[in-house]
Design a protein around this motif. Sequence first.
Motif, PDB file in Angstrom:
ATOM      1  N   ALA A  67      -1.221  51.370 -11.945  1.00 23.63           N
ATOM      2  CA  ALA A  67       0.025  51.907 -12.485  1.00 23.63           C
ATOM      3  C   ALA A  67       1.104  51.867 -11.420  1.00 23.63           C
ATOM      4  CB  ALA A  67      -0.191  53.343 -12.960  1.00 23.63           C
ATOM      5  N   PRO A  68       2.344  51.559 -11.792  1.00 26.64           N
ATOM      6  CA  PRO A  68       3.426  51.545 -10.795  1.00 26.64           C
ATOM      7  C   PRO A  68       3.546  52.894 -10.099  1.00 26.64           C
ATOM      8  CG  PRO A  68       4.146  50.572 -12.873  1.00 26.64           C
ATOM      9  CD  PRO A  68       2.811  51.206 -13.141  1.00 26.64           C
ATOM     10  N   ALA A  69       3.779  52.845  -8.789  1.00 24.67           N
ATOM     11  CA  ALA A  69       3.901  54.069  -7.997  1.00 24.67           C
ATOM     12  C   ALA A  69       5.374  54.430  -7.826  1.00 24.67           C
ATOM     13  CB  ALA A  69       3.254  53.883  -6.635  1.00 24.67           C
ATOM     14  N   PRO A  70       5.780  55.639  -8.195  1.00 24.96           N
ATOM     15  CA  PRO A  70       7.173  56.050  -7.977  1.00 24.96           C
ATOM     16  C   PRO A  70       7.535  56.008  -6.499  1.00 24.96           C
ATOM     17  CG  PRO A  70       5.998  57.610  -9.390  1.00 24.96           C
ATOM     18  CD  PRO A  70       4.973  56.691  -8.834  1.00 24.96           C
ATOM     19  N   ASP A  71       8.756  55.636  -6.193  1.00 27.55           N
ATOM     20  CA  ASP A  71       9.189  55.533  -4.798  1.00 27.55           C
ATOM     21  C   ASP A  71       9.222  56.883  -4.093  1.00 27.55           C
ATOM     22  OD1 ASP A  71       9.458  52.800  -4.813  1.00 27.55           O
ATOM     23  OD2 ASP A  71      11.573  52.841  -5.391  1.00 27.55           O
ATOM     24  N   THR A 104      -1.305  46.382   5.681  1.00 31.08           N
ATOM     25  CA  THR A 104      -0.273  45.497   6.224  1.00 31.08           C
ATOM     26  C   THR A 104       1.108  45.826   5.655  1.00 31.08           C
ATOM     27  OG1 THR A 104      -0.769  43.859   4.509  1.00 31.08           O
ATOM     28  CG2 THR A 104      -1.917  43.641   6.625  1.00 31.08           C
ATOM     29  N   ARG A 105       1.155  46.771   4.738  1.00 29.17           N
ATOM     30  CA  ARG A 105       2.414  47.243   4.159  1.00 29.17           C
ATOM     31  C   ARG A 105       2.148  48.612   3.551  1.00 29.17           C
ATOM     32  NH1 ARG A 105       1.533  46.622  -1.310  1.00 29.17           N
ATOM     33  NH2 ARG A 105       0.237  44.841  -1.964  1.00 29.17           N
ATOM     34  N   ARG A 106       3.175  49.233   3.029  1.00 25.26           N
ATOM     35  CA  ARG A 106       2.996  50.504   2.331  1.00 25.26           C
ATOM     36  C   ARG A 106       2.149  50.275   1.080  1.00 25.26           C
ATOM     37  NH1 ARG A 106       7.906  53.981  -0.358  1.00 25.26           N
ATOM     38  NH2 ARG A 106       7.799  52.258  -1.843  1.00 25.26           N
ATOM     39  N   LEU A 107       1.065  51.066   0.955  1.00 24.80           N
ATOM     40  CA  LEU A 107       0.141  50.905  -0.163  1.00 24.80           C
ATOM     41  C   LEU A 107       0.116  52.176  -1.003  1.00 24.80           C
ATOM     42  CD1 LEU A 107      -2.953  49.306   1.631  1.00 24.80           C
ATOM     43  CD2 LEU A 107      -1.176  48.127   0.328  1.00 24.80           C
ATOM     44  N   ALA A 108       0.220  52.013  -2.301  1.00 24.90           N
ATOM     45  CA  ALA A 108       0.026  53.156  -3.187  1.00 24.90           C
ATOM     46  C   ALA A 108      -1.463  53.501  -3.220  1.00 24.90           C
ATOM     47  CB  ALA A 108       0.528  52.836  -4.594  1.00 24.90           C
ATOM     48  N   ALA A 109      -1.767  54.775  -2.993  1.00 24.64           N
ATOM     49  CA  ALA A 109      -3.150  55.266  -2.997  1.00 24.64           C
ATOM     50  C   ALA A 109      -3.369  56.076  -4.262  1.00 24.64           C
ATOM     51  CB  ALA A 109      -3.416  56.109  -1.754  1.00 24.64           C
ATOM     52  N   TYR A 110      -4.493  55.818  -4.961  1.00 23.33           N
ATOM     53  CA  TYR A 110      -4.744  56.360  -6.297  1.00 23.33           C
ATOM     54  C   TYR A 110      -5.938  57.308  -6.283  1.00 23.33           C
ATOM     55  CZ  TYR A 110      -1.589  52.665  -7.961  1.00 23.33           C
ATOM     56  OH  TYR A 110      -0.494  51.853  -8.173  1.00 23.33           O
ATOM     57  N   ASP A 111      -6.069  58.044  -7.376  1.00 21.26           N
ATOM     58  CA  ASP A 111      -7.195  58.971  -7.499  1.00 21.26           C
ATOM     59  C   ASP A 111      -8.432  58.318  -8.111  1.00 21.26           C
ATOM     60  OD1 ASP A 111      -6.380  58.725 -10.128  1.00 21.26           O
ATOM     61  OD2 ASP A 111      -5.943  60.855 -10.425  1.00 21.26           O
ATOM     62  N   ARG A 116      -4.276  57.437 -11.231  1.00 17.76           N
ATOM     63  CA  ARG A 116      -2.928  57.945 -10.995  1.00 17.76           C
ATOM     64  C   ARG A 116      -2.549  57.759  -9.534  1.00 17.76           C
ATOM     65  NH1 ARG A 116      -1.070  62.952  -9.150  1.00 17.76           N
ATOM     66  NH2 ARG A 116      -3.246  63.634  -8.974  1.00 17.76           N
ATOM     67  N   PRO A 117      -1.364  57.213  -9.244  1.00 15.88           N
ATOM     68  CA  PRO A 117      -0.932  57.127  -7.847  1.00 15.88           C
ATOM     69  C   PRO A 117      -0.594  58.517  -7.314  1.00 15.88           C
ATOM     70  CG  PRO A 117       0.830  56.391  -9.302  1.00 15.88           C
ATOM     71  CD  PRO A 117      -0.374  56.631 -10.178  1.00 15.88           C
ATOM     72  N   VAL A 118      -1.081  58.816  -6.103  1.00 16.51           N
ATOM     73  CA  VAL A 118      -0.919  60.152  -5.538  1.00 16.51           C
ATOM     74  C   VAL A 118       0.011  60.149  -4.332  1.00 16.51           C
ATOM     75  CG1 VAL A 118      -2.128  62.119  -4.513  1.00 16.51           C
ATOM     76  CG2 VAL A 118      -3.220  60.799  -6.343  1.00 16.51           C
ATOM     77  N   ALA A 119      -0.098  59.133  -3.479  1.00 16.97           N
ATOM     78  CA  ALA A 119       0.688  59.078  -2.250  1.00 16.97           C
ATOM     79  C   ALA A 119       0.676  57.650  -1.732  1.00 16.97           C
ATOM     80  CB  ALA A 119       0.134  60.042  -1.202  1.00 16.97           C
ATOM     81  N   PHE A 120       1.450  57.408  -0.686  1.00 19.93           N
ATOM     82  CA  PHE A 120       1.464  56.103  -0.042  1.00 19.93           C
ATOM     83  C   PHE A 120       0.663  56.164   1.249  1.00 19.93           C
ATOM     84  CE2 PHE A 120       5.502  55.631  -2.475  1.00 19.93           C
ATOM     85  CZ  PHE A 120       5.159  54.486  -3.184  1.00 19.93           C
ATOM     86  N   LEU A 121      -0.215  55.167   1.435  1.00 22.99           N
ATOM     87  CA  LEU A 121      -0.922  54.976   2.694  1.00 22.99           C
ATOM     88  C   LEU A 121      -0.126  53.966   3.506  1.00 22.99           C
ATOM     89  CD1 LEU A 121      -3.597  55.781   4.158  1.00 22.99           C
ATOM     90  CD2 LEU A 121      -4.551  53.641   3.284  1.00 22.99           C
ATOM     91  N   MET A 122       0.227  54.358   4.730  1.00 31.32           N
ATOM     92  CA  MET A 122       1.120  53.553   5.544  1.00 31.32           C
ATOM     93  C   MET A 122       0.346  52.747   6.584  1.00 31.32           C
ATOM     94  SD  MET A 122       3.778  54.532   3.994  1.00 31.32           S
ATOM     95  CE  MET A 122       5.090  53.816   4.982  1.00 31.32           C
TER      96      MET A 122
END
Length: 300
Positions: A67-71, A104-111, A116-122
């Motif tokens: 699912a798309p991750a909100p910015d 290698t870039r900002r990654l959306a991390a899911y549950d 559901r996207p929860v946060a970004f892994l940097m």
Amino acid sequence: MQIGDWRRGRRGVAAAAGVAVLLGGSAYAGWALTPSAGPAPVARPSDRAEIPSTTLPPLDEPVPTAAPAPDDLPEIAYDPAPAGFPDDPDTLDTTPLTEGLRPTRRLAAYDGPGGRPVAFLMPTISEVPLTVPIARREQGWTAVLLPSANRKLAWLPPGGFRTVALRDQIVVERVPYRLTWYRDGVARRTWQVSLGQRGQETPLGRTFVLGRTPPPESVYGGVDIYALGSVPDDPASVPDGLRGAHIGIHTWHHDGELGQQTTNGCIRLTPSGQRLLLTEVPEGSPVVVVDALPAPPSTA
């Protein structure tokens, strides 16, 4: 990459609420994960070799859509990770985790896969390159040990990361106050340690070496400190100056408290043992804290 190749984070020293590590009964905040002043040990190429990613499922198994991750999702940083990530079902498993993941870039991390996207892994935390152990794979998704949290996983869809081999593992046993360093599944050295005092016990479960930092004061033995991915189980139980701190592995200016519960949750061992670990065990290496390992089967 050199084990000690850590860059000073712009926020780490300048901010009053910078990086903190649990340091054996004393608070110290404001230190970024940085190299010591001495020469940095070099990781052998075979230890950190990049390996092909194996996250893709069989051709007949569809990959759940991400699912798309909100910015405006939060970023996973040195502060406690956002809530909403799933439990690590194998948190007390001492089977070595042999692959690490480097964003290698900002990654959306899911549950969960397709969840559901929860946060970004940097790619970095406090501008320190991040390597997290891979814990599970399912339906083309990859689960890693979550930084800045205890016993949690973050699920990542395919793409946006590299994988590296992890050869080393640290296992800490709380009941016998013992730390054992393994390489390729074979025990190499064992030391007695001191651990968290009552009410501030060293957290159980799987975590990893997040980075290293110089000792802030001479009482810490003059040896660099490992900051782990784990944090106090009960943040309210530690002194105010340690709120938001990570669990650390470090030394002390004397060894008279080894085999005791004397720290705020950190793991304290001898200076010679810590120096060896710093030389041999790179960032991303898994750490597991258990009460005790099972006794070997009797041969009688």
